[in-house]
Design a protein around this motif. Structure first.
Motif, PDB file in Angstrom:
ATOM      1  N   GLU A 165       3.082 -69.302  74.604  1.00 40.76           N
ATOM      2  CA  GLU A 165       2.951 -70.774  74.595  1.00 40.76           C
ATOM      3  C   GLU A 165       3.613 -71.384  73.359  1.00 40.76           C
ATOM      4  O   GLU A 165       4.068 -72.526  73.389  1.00 40.76           O
ATOM      5  CB  GLU A 165       1.467 -71.171  74.649  1.00 40.76           C
ATOM      6  N   LYS A 166       3.656 -70.609  72.275  1.00 40.38           N
ATOM      7  CA  LYS A 166       4.207 -71.129  71.015  1.00 40.38           C
ATOM      8  C   LYS A 166       5.460 -70.381  70.560  1.00 40.38           C
ATOM      9  O   LYS A 166       6.144 -70.818  69.646  1.00 40.38           O
ATOM     10  CB  LYS A 166       3.156 -71.023  69.903  1.00 40.38           C
ATOM     11  N   ASN A 167       5.715 -69.199  71.165  1.00 41.22           N
ATOM     12  CA  ASN A 167       6.780 -68.348  70.651  1.00 41.22           C
ATOM     13  C   ASN A 167       7.464 -67.602  71.793  1.00 41.22           C
ATOM     14  O   ASN A 167       6.821 -67.302  72.797  1.00 41.22           O
ATOM     15  CB  ASN A 167       6.188 -67.354  69.645  1.00 41.22           C
ATOM     16  N   ASP A 168       8.731 -67.278  71.599  1.00 37.25           N
ATOM     17  CA  ASP A 168       9.466 -66.529  72.633  1.00 37.25           C
ATOM     18  C   ASP A 168       9.271 -65.025  72.514  1.00 37.25           C
ATOM     19  O   ASP A 168       9.654 -64.276  73.412  1.00 37.25           O
ATOM     20  CB  ASP A 168      10.966 -66.831  72.531  1.00 37.25           C
ATOM     21  N   VAL A 169       8.719 -64.580  71.366  1.00 35.77           N
ATOM     22  CA  VAL A 169       8.597 -63.146  71.102  1.00 35.77           C
ATOM     23  C   VAL A 169       7.154 -62.790  70.769  1.00 35.77           C
ATOM     24  O   VAL A 169       6.471 -63.522  70.048  1.00 35.77           O
ATOM     25  CB  VAL A 169       9.510 -62.731  69.914  1.00 35.77           C
ATOM     26  N   ALA A 170       6.685 -61.662  71.309  1.00 36.72           N
ATOM     27  CA  ALA A 170       5.396 -61.086  70.913  1.00 36.72           C
ATOM     28  C   ALA A 170       5.647 -59.636  70.499  1.00 36.72           C
ATOM     29  O   ALA A 170       6.588 -59.002  70.987  1.00 36.72           O
ATOM     30  CB  ALA A 170       4.397 -61.141  72.064  1.00 36.72           C
ATOM     31  N   VAL A 171       4.814 -59.132  69.602  1.00 40.70           N
ATOM     32  CA  VAL A 171       4.942 -57.741  69.150  1.00 40.70           C
ATOM     33  C   VAL A 171       3.704 -56.973  69.596  1.00 40.70           C
ATOM     34  O   VAL A 171       2.578 -57.447  69.420  1.00 40.70           O
ATOM     35  CB  VAL A 171       5.081 -57.662  67.609  1.00 40.70           C
ATOM     36  N   MET A 172       3.915 -55.801  70.187  1.00 41.67           N
ATOM     37  CA  MET A 172       2.803 -54.902  70.529  1.00 41.67           C
ATOM     38  C   MET A 172       2.971 -53.638  69.710  1.00 41.67           C
ATOM     39  O   MET A 172       4.080 -53.097  69.610  1.00 41.67           O
ATOM     40  CB  MET A 172       2.816 -54.577  72.028  1.00 41.67           C
ATOM     41  N   CYS A 173       1.879 -53.169  69.127  1.00 45.28           N
ATOM     42  CA  CYS A 173       1.972 -52.011  68.240  1.00 45.28           C
ATOM     43  C   CYS A 173       0.813 -51.067  68.490  1.00 45.28           C
ATOM     44  O   CYS A 173      -0.349 -51.488  68.523  1.00 45.28           O
ATOM     45  CB  CYS A 173       1.948 -52.490  66.782  1.00 45.28           C
TER      46      CYS A 173
END
Length: 299
Positions: free
Chosen positions: A90-98
C-alpha cells in the motif's frame, strides 16, 4: 515498478537478519520474518530474533506476533504473510522477506495444500511414543508404513516425521496424497536471494552465537516455557537439549555441545533445502554490496 518481494534465505548464523535490514533501509520498506519460531513472544534468546536496534531500524512483521500457547503452521503463515505483503505494498513497491524456514518460504511463494484436521489425541499419543522410544522409533514407523514418503523425508527432523505419522493415523493415507503440487499464482514478482558462508566460518558463527545465547540466559528462558515443552516450536534445537539438561539426563556442558552440533546439522539441512530451488541466486554473506548491486539492476 512492478510490486516485488525480495526473499533473503540461507542457513542459520549466516547474517541474513543484518543484510535484510540493510536492504529494507535502502528501499525504505519493511521486513517479513520467515522464521517459524521468532513469532513467539515467550522465546527470544534461543530463536536469535533481530536485536531491539534492528527492530527499531525498519518495521518487522511476524516477530513477537503470537503466544507460545498458539499453534502456527505453514498454512497459517502463507495467509498472514500475504496479508503483510499487501499492507506493505500500500505504501511501497518492494517488501523484504527474511528467514531460514524453507517450508514457510515455499508456502508464501507457491501456496500450500490444505492438510486434514488431526484430532489432538493422535498428536499427543505420537509425542508420548517419541519421548519414550526416540527418533529411531519414528524413523522405523514411517519407513514401514509410508516408505515412499520416507525416501524423501527429512529423517532427522522429528516434527516432520510426527506430522507424516499423524496424517497416516488420522486418514489412513500418506501425507503425499494431500500435496497436489499445484502452485498458487502470485500477483507480484518474487526475487530469491540465498546467502551463505564458507563452512568453517559458518561453524564459527554458530558456536559463537550459542555461547552468547548461554550468556544471555538461555537456560532460564527454557525453564520459563517448561509447561509448553510439547509445543512444536520447542521441539527444536536449543530447547530440546536444555530440556534434557533440566531433566538430569546430560550435563550443561554436554547440552551446549549438543546445541552446537545440532545447529550445524540444521544449517546443513537448510542449505540442502534451498539449493534444491533453482530460482535462488547465491551470494557470500560478506559480499553484501554485490547482492545489493544485483538487486538494484533487477528492480
Amino acid at each position: 515498478m512492478q510490486k516485488t518481494v525480495i526473499i533473503i534465505a540461507g542457513p542459520t548464523a549466516s547474517g541474513k537478519t543484518a543484510l535484510s535490514v540493510r536492504i529494507a533501509q535502502l528501499f525504505k520498506t519493511a521486513v517479513i520474518s520467515a522464521d517459524s519460531r521468532q513469532c513467539y513472544q515467550e522465546i527470544s534468546i534461543g530463536t536469535a530474533k533481530p536485536s531491539p536496534e534492528e527492530l527499531a531500524t525498519v518495521p518487522h512483521y511476524f516477530i513477537n506476533s503470537h503466544s507460545i500457547k498458539e499453534d502456527v503452521n505453514a498454512g497459517i503463515y502463507e495467509k498472514l504473510a500475504l496479508q503483510y505483503t499487501q499492507q506493505i505494498f500500500e505504501k511501497n513497491d518492494v517488501a523484504v522477506m527474511c528467514g531460514g524456514t524453507g517450508l514457510y518460504i515455499r508456502a508464501f511463494a507457491e501456496g500450500i495444500d490444505d492438510m486434514p484436521v488431526i484430532a489432538p489425541g493422535i498428536r499427543t499419543h505420537l509425542n508420548e511414543q517419541f519421548a519414550q522410544h526416540g527418533l529411531v522409533w519414528l524413523q522405523q514407523q514411517l519407513q514401514e508404513r509410508d516408505p515412499a514418503f520416507f525416501a524423501t523425508a527429512e529423517t532427522q527432523n522429528p516434527q516432520r516425521l510426527i506430522r507424516a505419522l499423524e496424517v497416516l493415523d488420522a486418514t489412513g493415507q500418506s501425507i503425499t496424497t494431500f500435496r497436489s503440487a499445484t502452485r498458487s499464482p502470485r500477483n507480484f514478482r518474487i526475487i530469491k536471494m540465498g546467502i551463505t558462508l564458507p563452512k568453517e566460518l559458518l561453524h564459527q558463527n554458530i558456536h559463537h552465537r550459542v555461547d552468547l545465547m548461554m550468556q544471555a540466559g538461555l537456560v532460564e528462558e527454557v525453564r520459563s516455557v517448561l509447561p509448553y515443552r510439547e509445543h512444536n516450536a520447542l521441539r527444536t534445537v536449543g530447547y530440546q537439549e536444555i530440556f534434557s539438561y533440566l531433566d538430569g539426563y546430560i550435563s550443561l556442558d554436554e547440552a551446549v555441545e549438543d546445541i552446537k552440533t545440532h545447529t550445524r546439522q540444521y544449517a546443513k539441512r537448510q542449505l540442502t533445502w534451498f539449493k534444491k530451488d533453482p530460482a535462488f541466486e547465491w551470494f557470500d554473506a560478506r559480499e553484501g554490496k554485490e547482492m545489493i548491486t544485483c538487486l538494484q539492476q533487477k528492480l
